[in-house]
Design a protein around this motif. Structure first.
Motif, PDB file in Angstrom:
ATOM      1  N   GLY A  74     -10.272  -4.354  -5.089  1.00 54.92           N
ATOM      2  CA  GLY A  74     -10.640  -5.136  -6.262  1.00 54.92           C
ATOM      3  C   GLY A  74      -9.437  -5.550  -7.096  1.00 54.92           C
ATOM      4  N   ALA A  75      -8.405  -4.709  -7.105  1.00 58.08           N
ATOM      5  CA  ALA A  75      -7.235  -4.978  -7.946  1.00 58.08           C
ATOM      6  C   ALA A  75      -6.159  -5.802  -7.243  1.00 58.08           C
ATOM      7  CB  ALA A  75      -6.628  -3.661  -8.421  1.00 58.08           C
ATOM      8  N   LYS A  76      -6.062  -5.678  -5.920  1.00 58.93           N
ATOM      9  CA  LYS A  76      -4.964  -6.311  -5.191  1.00 58.93           C
ATOM     10  C   LYS A  76      -4.847  -7.824  -5.410  1.00 58.93           C
ATOM     11  CE  LYS A  76      -2.755  -6.786  -0.666  1.00 58.93           C
ATOM     12  NZ  LYS A  76      -2.646  -8.264  -0.746  1.00 58.93           N
ATOM     13  N   PRO A  77      -5.945  -8.601  -5.397  1.00 58.53           N
ATOM     14  CA  PRO A  77      -5.792 -10.050  -5.621  1.00 58.53           C
ATOM     15  C   PRO A  77      -5.154 -10.390  -6.960  1.00 58.53           C
ATOM     16  CG  PRO A  77      -7.950  -9.560  -4.705  1.00 58.53           C
ATOM     17  CD  PRO A  77      -7.348  -8.251  -5.091  1.00 58.53           C
ATOM     18  N   VAL A  78      -5.320  -9.510  -7.943  1.00 58.75           N
ATOM     19  CA  VAL A  78      -4.701  -9.718  -9.252  1.00 58.75           C
ATOM     20  C   VAL A  78      -3.229  -9.311  -9.190  1.00 58.75           C
ATOM     21  CG1 VAL A  78      -4.772  -9.134 -11.701  1.00 58.75           C
ATOM     22  CG2 VAL A  78      -6.910  -9.352 -10.402  1.00 58.75           C
ATOM     23  N   ILE A  79      -2.944  -8.159  -8.601  1.00 58.51           N
ATOM     24  CA  ILE A  79      -1.567  -7.681  -8.471  1.00 58.51           C
ATOM     25  C   ILE A  79      -0.709  -8.667  -7.688  1.00 58.51           C
ATOM     26  CG2 ILE A  79      -0.105  -5.825  -7.546  1.00 58.51           C
ATOM     27  CD1 ILE A  79      -2.466  -3.916  -7.969  1.00 58.51           C
ATOM     28  N   ASP A  80      -1.330  -9.344  -6.727  1.00 59.03           N
ATOM     29  CA  ASP A  80      -0.594 -10.304  -5.890  1.00 59.03           C
ATOM     30  C   ASP A  80       0.112 -11.390  -6.697  1.00 59.03           C
ATOM     31  OD1 ASP A  80      -1.095  -9.133  -3.438  1.00 59.03           O
ATOM     32  OD2 ASP A  80      -2.877 -10.343  -3.013  1.00 59.03           O
ATOM     33  N   ALA A  81      -0.304 -11.604  -7.940  1.00 63.12           N
ATOM     34  CA  ALA A  81       0.297 -12.654  -8.774  1.00 63.12           C
ATOM     35  C   ALA A  81       1.777 -12.395  -9.023  1.00 63.12           C
ATOM     36  CB  ALA A  81      -0.440 -12.758 -10.110  1.00 63.12           C
ATOM     37  N   TYR A  82       2.213 -11.132  -8.976  1.00 62.55           N
ATOM     38  CA  TYR A  82       3.624 -10.836  -9.248  1.00 62.55           C
ATOM     39  C   TYR A  82       4.244  -9.912  -8.192  1.00 62.55           C
ATOM     40  CZ  TYR A  82       0.828  -7.316 -11.789  1.00 62.55           C
ATOM     41  OH  TYR A  82      -0.130  -6.389 -12.150  1.00 62.55           O
ATOM     42  N   ALA A  83       3.619  -9.822  -7.035  1.00 59.36           N
ATOM     43  CA  ALA A  83       4.122  -8.913  -6.016  1.00 59.36           C
ATOM     44  C   ALA A  83       4.399  -9.615  -4.692  1.00 59.36           C
ATOM     45  CB  ALA A  83       3.120  -7.787  -5.789  1.00 59.36           C
ATOM     46  N   LYS A  84       5.404  -9.126  -3.974  1.00 56.85           N
ATOM     47  CA  LYS A  84       5.659  -9.600  -2.616  1.00 56.85           C
ATOM     48  C   LYS A  84       5.092  -8.620  -1.595  1.00 56.85           C
ATOM     49  CE  LYS A  84      10.267  -7.486  -2.142  1.00 56.85           C
ATOM     50  NZ  LYS A  84      11.699  -7.726  -1.847  1.00 56.85           N
ATOM     51  N   ALA A  85       4.840  -7.382  -2.041  1.00 55.96           N
ATOM     52  CA  ALA A  85       4.271  -6.364  -1.158  1.00 55.96           C
ATOM     53  C   ALA A  85       3.442  -5.393  -1.979  1.00 55.96           C
ATOM     54  CB  ALA A  85       5.368  -5.619  -0.416  1.00 55.96           C
ATOM     55  N   VAL A  86       2.210  -5.147  -1.540  1.00 55.10           N
ATOM     56  CA  VAL A  86       1.307  -4.210  -2.216  1.00 55.10           C
ATOM     57  C   VAL A  86       0.680  -3.329  -1.141  1.00 55.10           C
ATOM     58  CG1 VAL A  86      -0.621  -3.939  -3.804  1.00 55.10           C
ATOM     59  CG2 VAL A  86       0.746  -6.036  -3.873  1.00 55.10           C
ATOM     60  N   LYS A  87       0.814  -2.011  -1.273  1.00 58.32           N
ATOM     61  CA  LYS A  87       0.289  -1.125  -0.231  1.00 58.32           C
ATOM     62  C   LYS A  87      -0.393   0.092  -0.840  1.00 58.32           C
ATOM     63  CE  LYS A  87       1.615   1.220   4.066  1.00 58.32           C
ATOM     64  NZ  LYS A  87       0.562   0.542   4.845  1.00 58.32           N
ATOM     65  N   LEU A  88      -1.559   0.424  -0.303  1.00 56.90           N
ATOM     66  CA  LEU A  88      -2.268   1.636  -0.710  1.00 56.90           C
ATOM     67  C   LEU A  88      -1.705   2.804   0.092  1.00 56.90           C
ATOM     68  CD1 LEU A  88      -4.574   2.921  -2.359  1.00 56.90           C
ATOM     69  CD2 LEU A  88      -6.095   2.445  -0.419  1.00 56.90           C
ATOM     70  N   MET A  89      -1.199   3.828  -0.599  1.00 57.78           N
ATOM     71  CA  MET A  89      -0.515   4.933   0.054  1.00 57.78           C
ATOM     72  C   MET A  89      -1.394   6.168   0.245  1.00 57.78           C
ATOM     73  SD  MET A  89       2.268   3.399   0.535  1.00 57.78           S
ATOM     74  CE  MET A  89       2.992   4.781   1.393  1.00 57.78           C
ATOM     75  N   GLY A  90      -2.539   6.210  -0.448  1.00 56.06           N
ATOM     76  CA  GLY A  90      -3.395   7.382  -0.380  1.00 56.06           C
ATOM     77  C   GLY A  90      -4.205   7.513  -1.644  1.00 56.06           C
ATOM     78  N   PRO A  91      -4.717   8.701  -1.943  1.00 53.96           N
ATOM     79  CA  PRO A  91      -5.532   8.899  -3.146  1.00 53.96           C
ATOM     80  C   PRO A  91      -4.708   8.792  -4.422  1.00 53.96           C
ATOM     81  CG  PRO A  91      -5.083  10.996  -2.097  1.00 53.96           C
ATOM     82  CD  PRO A  91      -4.586   9.936  -1.146  1.00 53.96           C
ATOM     83  N   VAL A  92      -5.374   8.872  -5.560  1.00 51.37           N
ATOM     84  CA  VAL A  92      -4.696   8.795  -6.856  1.00 51.37           C
ATOM     85  C   VAL A  92      -3.517   9.773  -6.890  1.00 51.37           C
ATOM     86  CG1 VAL A  92      -4.933   9.301  -9.318  1.00 51.37           C
ATOM     87  CG2 VAL A  92      -6.719   8.001  -8.135  1.00 51.37           C
ATOM     88  N   GLY A  93      -2.374   9.277  -7.320  1.00 54.66           N
ATOM     89  CA  GLY A  93      -1.135  10.054  -7.360  1.00 54.66           C
ATOM     90  C   GLY A  93      -0.186   9.704  -6.238  1.00 54.66           C
ATOM     91  N   ALA A  94      -0.718   9.162  -5.132  1.00 48.77           N
ATOM     92  CA  ALA A  94       0.136   8.841  -3.976  1.00 48.77           C
ATOM     93  C   ALA A  94       1.114   7.717  -4.283  1.00 48.77           C
ATOM     94  CB  ALA A  94      -0.732   8.471  -2.768  1.00 48.77           C
ATOM     95  N   GLY A  95       0.723   6.791  -5.145  1.00 54.39           N
ATOM     96  CA  GLY A  95       1.632   5.719  -5.535  1.00 54.39           C
ATOM     97  C   GLY A  95       2.843   6.282  -6.262  1.00 54.39           C
ATOM     98  N   GLN A  96       2.600   7.189  -7.196  1.00 59.42           N
ATOM     99  CA  GLN A  96       3.704   7.790  -7.954  1.00 59.42           C
ATOM    100  C   GLN A  96       4.603   8.626  -7.054  1.00 59.42           C
ATOM    101  OE1 GLN A  96       4.441   6.824 -10.774  1.00 59.42           O
ATOM    102  NE2 GLN A  96       2.576   6.091 -11.767  1.00 59.42           N
ATOM    103  N   LEU A  97       4.026   9.348  -6.112  1.00 62.20           N
ATOM    104  CA  LEU A  97       4.835  10.144  -5.194  1.00 62.20           C
ATOM    105  C   LEU A  97       5.716   9.247  -4.320  1.00 62.20           C
ATOM    106  CD1 LEU A  97       2.155  12.783  -4.152  1.00 62.20           C
ATOM    107  CD2 LEU A  97       4.214  13.223  -5.516  1.00 62.20           C
TER     108      LEU A  97
END
Length: 287
Positions: free
Chosen positions: A144-167
Motif C-alpha cells: 500500500g505504501a510503495k507506490p507513494v514511496i516510489d515518488a522519491y526512490a530508485k529502490a524500495v525493498k521489504l526486508m522482513g517484519p517491523v524493525g528489519a528496515g532499521q536493522l
C-alpha cells in the motif's frame, strides 16, 4: 492521487515531500519549525499545517522523517490518534529497531499499518528523488505504501517484519563507515606520494576498489571540501544505534568503534556539520 501527509521537513524531508507533489499526490505537511513549513508551502502546491493532527487528518499514507528515537515516539504519539483507520504510517527516520517495534505496536492497536523505512542516498539523493529505501513491516502495508514511496526512490525493498528496515540501515552504515576510513587513508596516501587523485580514480575507479564513495567523494576530499552531504553528527547518531544494537547482540565491532571514535575527533575539530568524508581532515591534521 493519494492523500499523503509528510511530517518533518529537514534536509531530506523537504525535497521528498516536494517529489510527492510532483507525482500528483494530495500532500499535507507539518514541521516543528513553522517558518520551514511556510517556506515549503510557498514553493510547492500542498497544504501546510501548524499541528500534526491537522496534517494527518484524512490521509491514506503518513510519512515521518524526523531526528531520532525520541522524536519518532513524540511525533507518532500525536499522529496515530488523529489518523483514519486503515491508514499507513511510514517512518523514514533512521532509528533503532526497538523504536520501530514500539511504533508498530502503537499503530496495530489503533488499526493502522506501519512500515519502518530508513533511507540511504543523502541530501543529493533526496533532491534528485533517487533514494534507496529499506523497509520492515507487513507485505500488505508495504504494497500500500510503495507506490507513494516510489515518488522519491530508485529502490524500495521489504526486508522482513517491523524493525528489519532499521536493522538493514545499520548494516548500510557499518559498510559506509569502514569504506570512508579506507578511502580517506587512500587519498592521504596518494597525495603524500605525489599522485593526482583524479588520475588515480581514473585508473582504479572501474576495478575492485570502485564504490559510490570513491565516485562521488574522492575528488572533493582531495580538495578538502566537506561543506555538503551527510553530516558527521548524523553519522555518529547512526553509529551509536549500531553499536548499542551490536552490544545487545553480543557482537564485536572493532572497526565501527574505531571509526566512530575518529568521527568524535572530527567533531572536536569543529566538523559537526561536515560531510562524513571529512575523516580525511582528521588525517591531515596529524601530518
Amino acid at each position: 492521487m493519494t492523500k499523503v501527509a509528510f511530517l518533518g521537513l529537514g534536509v531530506m524531508g523537504y525535497p521528498m515531500a516536494g517529489h510527492l507533489v510532483a507525482a500528483g499526490h494530495d500532500v499535507s505537511v507539518w514541521n516543528r519549525t513553522a517558518s520551514v513549513t511556510e517556506r515549503w508551502g510557498s514553493e510547492y502546491d500542498g497544504s501546510t499545517n501548524g499541528a500534526v493532527a491537522d496534517a494527518v487528518s484524512g490521509a491514506d499514507v503518513v510519512m515521518m522523517c524526523v531526528g531520532q528515537d525520541a522524536d519518532v515516539l513524540d511525533v507518532a504519539s500525536r499522529a496515530v490518534p488523529a489518523m483514519k483507520t486503515g491508514a499507513i504510517l511510514v517512518d523514514h527516520t533512521t532509528a533503532s529497531d526497538g523504536c520501530a517495534k514500539q511504533v508498530g505496536k502503537l499503530c496495530a492497536e489503533a488499526g493502522l499499518g506501519f512500515i519502518d523505512a530508513p533511507i540511504s542516498g543523502g541530501e543529493a539523493g533526496a533532491v534528485k528523488g533517487q533514494l534507496t529505501v529499506m523497509c520492515g513491516g507487513d507485505q500488505t502495508h508495504f504494497d500500500g505504501a510503495k507506490p507513494v514511496i516510489d515518488a522519491y526512490a530508485k529502490a524500495v525493498k521489504l526486508m522482513g517484519p517491523v524493525g528489519a528496515g532499521q536493522l538493514t540501515k545499520m548494516v548500510n552504515q557499518i559498510c559506509i563507515a569502514g569504506m570512508l576510513q579506507g578511502l580517506s587513508e587512500a587519498v592521504n596516501f596518494a597525495q603524500a606520494a605525489g599522485l593526482d587523485m583524479d588520475e588515480v580514480v581514473g585508473a582504479i575507479g572501474k576495478g575492485a576498489a570502485q564504490s559510490w564513495q570513491m565516485d562521488n567523494r574522492a575528488t572533493t576530499m582531495a580538495k578538502g571540501e566537506y561543506e555538503f552531504g551527510f553530516a558527521v553528527d548524523w553519522m555518529r547518531k547512526d553509529l551509536g544505534i549500531v553499536l548499542d544494537t551490536a552490544k545487545a547482540l553480543d557482537l564485536d565491532m572493532p572497526v565501527t568503534e574505531l571509526v566512530d571514535s575518529y568521527y568524535a575527533e572530527v567533531q572536536a575539530m569543529g566538523g559537526n556539520r561536515w560531510d562524513t568524508s571529512s575523516l580525511l581532515a582528521r588525517l591531515k591534521s596529524k601530518t
